[in-house]
Design a protein around this motif. Structure first.
Motif, PDB file in Angstrom:
ATOM      1  N   MET A   1      32.215 115.357  12.379  1.00 44.16           N
ATOM      2  CA  MET A   1      32.121 115.186  10.951  1.00 44.16           C
ATOM      3  C   MET A   1      30.710 114.721  10.621  1.00 44.16           C
ATOM      4  SD  MET A   1      34.296 112.685   8.381  1.00 44.16           S
ATOM      5  CE  MET A   1      35.654 112.672   9.454  1.00 44.16           C
ATOM      6  N   SER A   2      30.071 115.388   9.677  1.00 45.25           N
ATOM      7  CA  SER A   2      28.757 114.956   9.235  1.00 45.25           C
ATOM      8  C   SER A   2      28.630 115.253   7.755  1.00 45.25           C
ATOM      9  CB  SER A   2      27.649 115.662  10.019  1.00 45.25           C
ATOM     10  OG  SER A   2      27.657 117.032   9.710  1.00 45.25           O
ATOM     11  N   GLY A   3      27.657 114.670   7.156  1.00 44.48           N
ATOM     12  CA  GLY A   3      27.366 114.871   5.752  1.00 44.48           C
ATOM     13  C   GLY A   3      26.035 114.207   5.481  1.00 44.48           C
ATOM     14  N   ARG A   4      25.352 114.682   4.475  1.00 45.47           N
ATOM     15  CA  ARG A   4      24.036 114.142   4.143  1.00 45.47           C
ATOM     16  C   ARG A   4      24.172 113.260   2.909  1.00 45.47           C
ATOM     17  NH1 ARG A   4      19.292 118.302   4.108  1.00 45.47           N
ATOM     18  NH2 ARG A   4      19.742 118.033   6.301  1.00 45.47           N
ATOM     19  N   VAL A   5      23.699 112.016   3.024  1.00 48.30           N
ATOM     20  CA  VAL A   5      23.821 111.046   1.947  1.00 48.30           C
ATOM     21  C   VAL A   5      22.449 110.519   1.581  1.00 48.30           C
ATOM     22  CG1 VAL A   5      24.891 108.877   1.209  1.00 48.30           C
ATOM     23  CG2 VAL A   5      26.105 110.380   2.811  1.00 48.30           C
ATOM     24  N   LEU A   6      22.165 110.465   0.280  1.00 53.59           N
ATOM     25  CA  LEU A   6      20.938 109.856  -0.224  1.00 53.59           C
ATOM     26  C   LEU A   6      21.297 108.477  -0.761  1.00 53.59           C
ATOM     27  CD1 LEU A   6      17.956 109.874  -1.012  1.00 53.59           C
ATOM     28  CD2 LEU A   6      18.584 111.186  -3.063  1.00 53.59           C
ATOM     29  N   VAL A   7      20.731 107.445  -0.165  1.00 52.74           N
ATOM     30  CA  VAL A   7      20.985 106.052  -0.537  1.00 52.74           C
ATOM     31  C   VAL A   7      19.814 105.571  -1.384  1.00 52.74           C
ATOM     32  CG1 VAL A   7      21.261 103.703   0.342  1.00 52.74           C
ATOM     33  CG2 VAL A   7      22.362 105.628   1.527  1.00 52.74           C
ATOM     34  N   VAL A   8      20.121 105.122  -2.614  1.00 53.19           N
ATOM     35  CA  VAL A   8      19.081 104.707  -3.546  1.00 53.19           C
ATOM     36  C   VAL A   8      19.302 103.236  -3.908  1.00 53.19           C
ATOM     37  CG1 VAL A   8      17.911 105.217  -5.713  1.00 53.19           C
ATOM     38  CG2 VAL A   8      19.090 107.062  -4.474  1.00 53.19           C
ATOM     39  N   ASP A   9      18.376 102.393  -3.470  1.00 49.37           N
ATOM     40  CA  ASP A   9      18.465 100.960  -3.749  1.00 49.37           C
ATOM     41  C   ASP A   9      17.064 100.385  -3.613  1.00 49.37           C
ATOM     42  OD1 ASP A   9      19.021  98.032  -3.454  1.00 49.37           O
ATOM     43  OD2 ASP A   9      21.097  98.719  -3.376  1.00 49.37           O
ATOM     44  N   ASP A  10      16.691  99.484  -4.512  1.00 46.16           N
ATOM     45  CA  ASP A  10      15.350  98.906  -4.446  1.00 46.16           C
ATOM     46  C   ASP A  10      15.225  97.829  -3.371  1.00 46.16           C
ATOM     47  OD1 ASP A  10      17.044  97.322  -6.116  1.00 46.16           O
ATOM     48  OD2 ASP A  10      15.304  96.271  -6.895  1.00 46.16           O
ATOM     49  N   ASN A  11      16.348  97.351  -2.861  1.00 49.62           N
ATOM     50  CA  ASN A  11      16.338  96.320  -1.824  1.00 49.62           C
ATOM     51  C   ASN A  11      16.327  96.985  -0.447  1.00 49.62           C
ATOM     52  OD1 ASN A  11      17.355  94.430   0.187  1.00 49.62           O
ATOM     53  ND2 ASN A  11      17.780  93.068  -1.539  1.00 49.62           N
ATOM     54  N   LYS A  12      15.235  96.799   0.283  1.00 42.96           N
ATOM     55  CA  LYS A  12      15.079  97.444   1.586  1.00 42.96           C
ATOM     56  C   LYS A  12      16.173  97.039   2.568  1.00 42.96           C
ATOM     57  CE  LYS A  12      11.646  98.184   5.194  1.00 42.96           C
ATOM     58  NZ  LYS A  12      10.270  97.917   5.636  1.00 42.96           N
ATOM     59  N   VAL A  13      16.600  95.780   2.545  1.00 46.83           N
ATOM     60  CA  VAL A  13      17.641  95.293   3.453  1.00 46.83           C
ATOM     61  C   VAL A  13      18.974  95.985   3.148  1.00 46.83           C
ATOM     62  CG1 VAL A  13      18.971  93.255   4.156  1.00 46.83           C
ATOM     63  CG2 VAL A  13      16.499  93.095   3.826  1.00 46.83           C
ATOM     64  N   ILE A  14      19.306  96.124   1.876  1.00 50.63           N
ATOM     65  CA  ILE A  14      20.559  96.807   1.496  1.00 50.63           C
ATOM     66  C   ILE A  14      20.497  98.280   1.888  1.00 50.63           C
ATOM     67  CG2 ILE A  14      22.054  97.483  -0.425  1.00 50.63           C
ATOM     68  CD1 ILE A  14      22.216  94.516   0.184  1.00 50.63           C
ATOM     69  N   ARG A  15      19.352  98.931   1.633  1.00 51.90           N
ATOM     70  CA  ARG A  15      19.207 100.340   2.047  1.00 51.90           C
ATOM     71  C   ARG A  15      19.450 100.482   3.541  1.00 51.90           C
ATOM     72  NH1 ARG A  15      14.359 100.409  -0.990  1.00 51.90           N
ATOM     73  NH2 ARG A  15      13.149 100.514   0.922  1.00 51.90           N
ATOM     74  N   GLN A  16      18.861  99.580   4.327  1.00 52.10           N
ATOM     75  CA  GLN A  16      19.010  99.643   5.782  1.00 52.10           C
ATOM     76  C   GLN A  16      20.455  99.371   6.200  1.00 52.10           C
ATOM     77  OE1 GLN A  16      16.848 100.888   7.665  1.00 52.10           O
ATOM     78  NE2 GLN A  16      17.663 100.419   9.679  1.00 52.10           N
ATOM     79  N   LEU A  17      21.108  98.400   5.567  1.00 50.80           N
ATOM     80  CA  LEU A  17      22.501  98.085   5.867  1.00 50.80           C
ATOM     81  C   LEU A  17      23.401  99.296   5.614  1.00 50.80           C
ATOM     82  CD1 LEU A  17      24.773  95.961   6.472  1.00 50.80           C
ATOM     83  CD2 LEU A  17      24.807  95.556   4.002  1.00 50.80           C
ATOM     84  N   ILE A  18      23.226  99.930   4.470  1.00 53.37           N
ATOM     85  CA  ILE A  18      24.029 101.118   4.143  1.00 53.37           C
ATOM     86  C   ILE A  18      23.715 102.241   5.125  1.00 53.37           C
ATOM     87  CG2 ILE A  18      24.453 102.898   2.405  1.00 53.37           C
ATOM     88  CD1 ILE A  18      23.923 100.694   0.274  1.00 53.37           C
ATOM     89  N   ARG A  19      22.430 102.445   5.377  1.00 51.55           N
ATOM     90  CA  ARG A  19      22.005 103.511   6.299  1.00 51.55           C
ATOM     91  C   ARG A  19      22.644 103.355   7.681  1.00 51.55           C
ATOM     92  NH1 ARG A  19      16.260 105.601   6.489  1.00 51.55           N
ATOM     93  NH2 ARG A  19      16.818 107.592   7.324  1.00 51.55           N
ATOM     94  N   VAL A  20      22.530 102.155   8.260  1.00 54.14           N
ATOM     95  CA  VAL A  20      23.057 101.915   9.602  1.00 54.14           C
ATOM     96  C   VAL A  20      24.560 102.155   9.659  1.00 54.14           C
ATOM     97  CG1 VAL A  20      23.493 100.098  11.313  1.00 54.14           C
ATOM     98  CG2 VAL A  20      21.210 100.391  10.360  1.00 54.14           C
TER      99      VAL A  20
END
Length: 147
Positions: A1-20
Motif C-alpha cells: 500500500m502506498s500513496g503520495r501525501v503533501l504535508v503543509v505546516d509552518d512548524n518544522k517539528v510537526i511536519r517531520q512528525l507527520i512525515r515520519v
C-alpha cells in the motif's frame, strides 16, 4: 500500500512528525512550509491527499483549501486540516467554503493520523478517495479524534 501525501505546516517539528509517521506506514511524503509553497508545488508533486495546518504565514490552510477547490486541476484532491484550532472554531462559513474532507486536532495520536490519511487516499472501502473516488458530496469538516 502506498500513496503520495503533501504535508503543509509552518512548524518544522510537526511536519517531520507527520512525515515520519506516514513514511513508517509506506506513504511517500512531501512537505511545504505554508499554503503559498503548497500551491507552488502541488502540480509538480501530484499528491493523493494534502494535510493543511490552519495558522500559517503567507497563506493559511483554509485559504489554501479554497484555492485548491477553485482550481479544476486540484479540486478533487482529498484535504485534511490538522490543527490546534478546535473543530467548533473551524465550522464557520470559511471552513465550509474550504470544503475540507477531514479534521484532526493537535495534539493527535499517530495511529489516528495514519487512519485518517489512509481513508483520504484509499477511501473507506479501499477504492480511493473519501468514501470512494466517485463521492461528490464533501462534508464540511469530518472529525477524527485520538483513540
Amino acid at each position: 500500500m502506498s500513496g503520495r501525501v503533501l504535508v503543509v505546516d509552518d512548524n518544522k517539528v510537526i511536519r517531520q512528525l507527520i512525515r515520519v509517521n506516514l513514511e513508517l506506514e509506506g506513504f511517500e511524503v512531501m512537505t511545504a512550509a505554508d499554503g503559498a509553497e503548497c500551491l507552488e508545488i502541488v502540480e509538480r508533486v501530484r499528491p493523493d491527499a494534502i494535510t493543511l495546518d490552519v495558522v500559517m504565514p503567507r497563506l493559511d490552510g483554509l485559504r489554501t483549501a479554497e484555492r485548491l477547490r477553485a482550481d479544476e486541476r486540484t479540486r478533487n484532491i482529498p484535504l485534511a486540516i490538522i490543527s490546534a484550532c478546535t473543530r467548533a472554531e473551524l465550522e464557520g462559513e470559511r471552513a465550509r467554503a474550504a470544503e475540507v474532507d477531514a479534521f484532526l486536532a493537535k495534539p493527535f495520536e499517530p495511529v489516528e493520523l495514519v487512519r485518517m490519511v489512509r481513508e483520504l487516499v484509499f477511501g473507506r472501502d479501499g477504492t480511493g478517495g473519501p468514501c470512494g473516488a466517485e463521492s461528490a458530496v464533501r462534508p464540511s469538516v469530518r472529525a477524527h479524534r485520538p483513540v
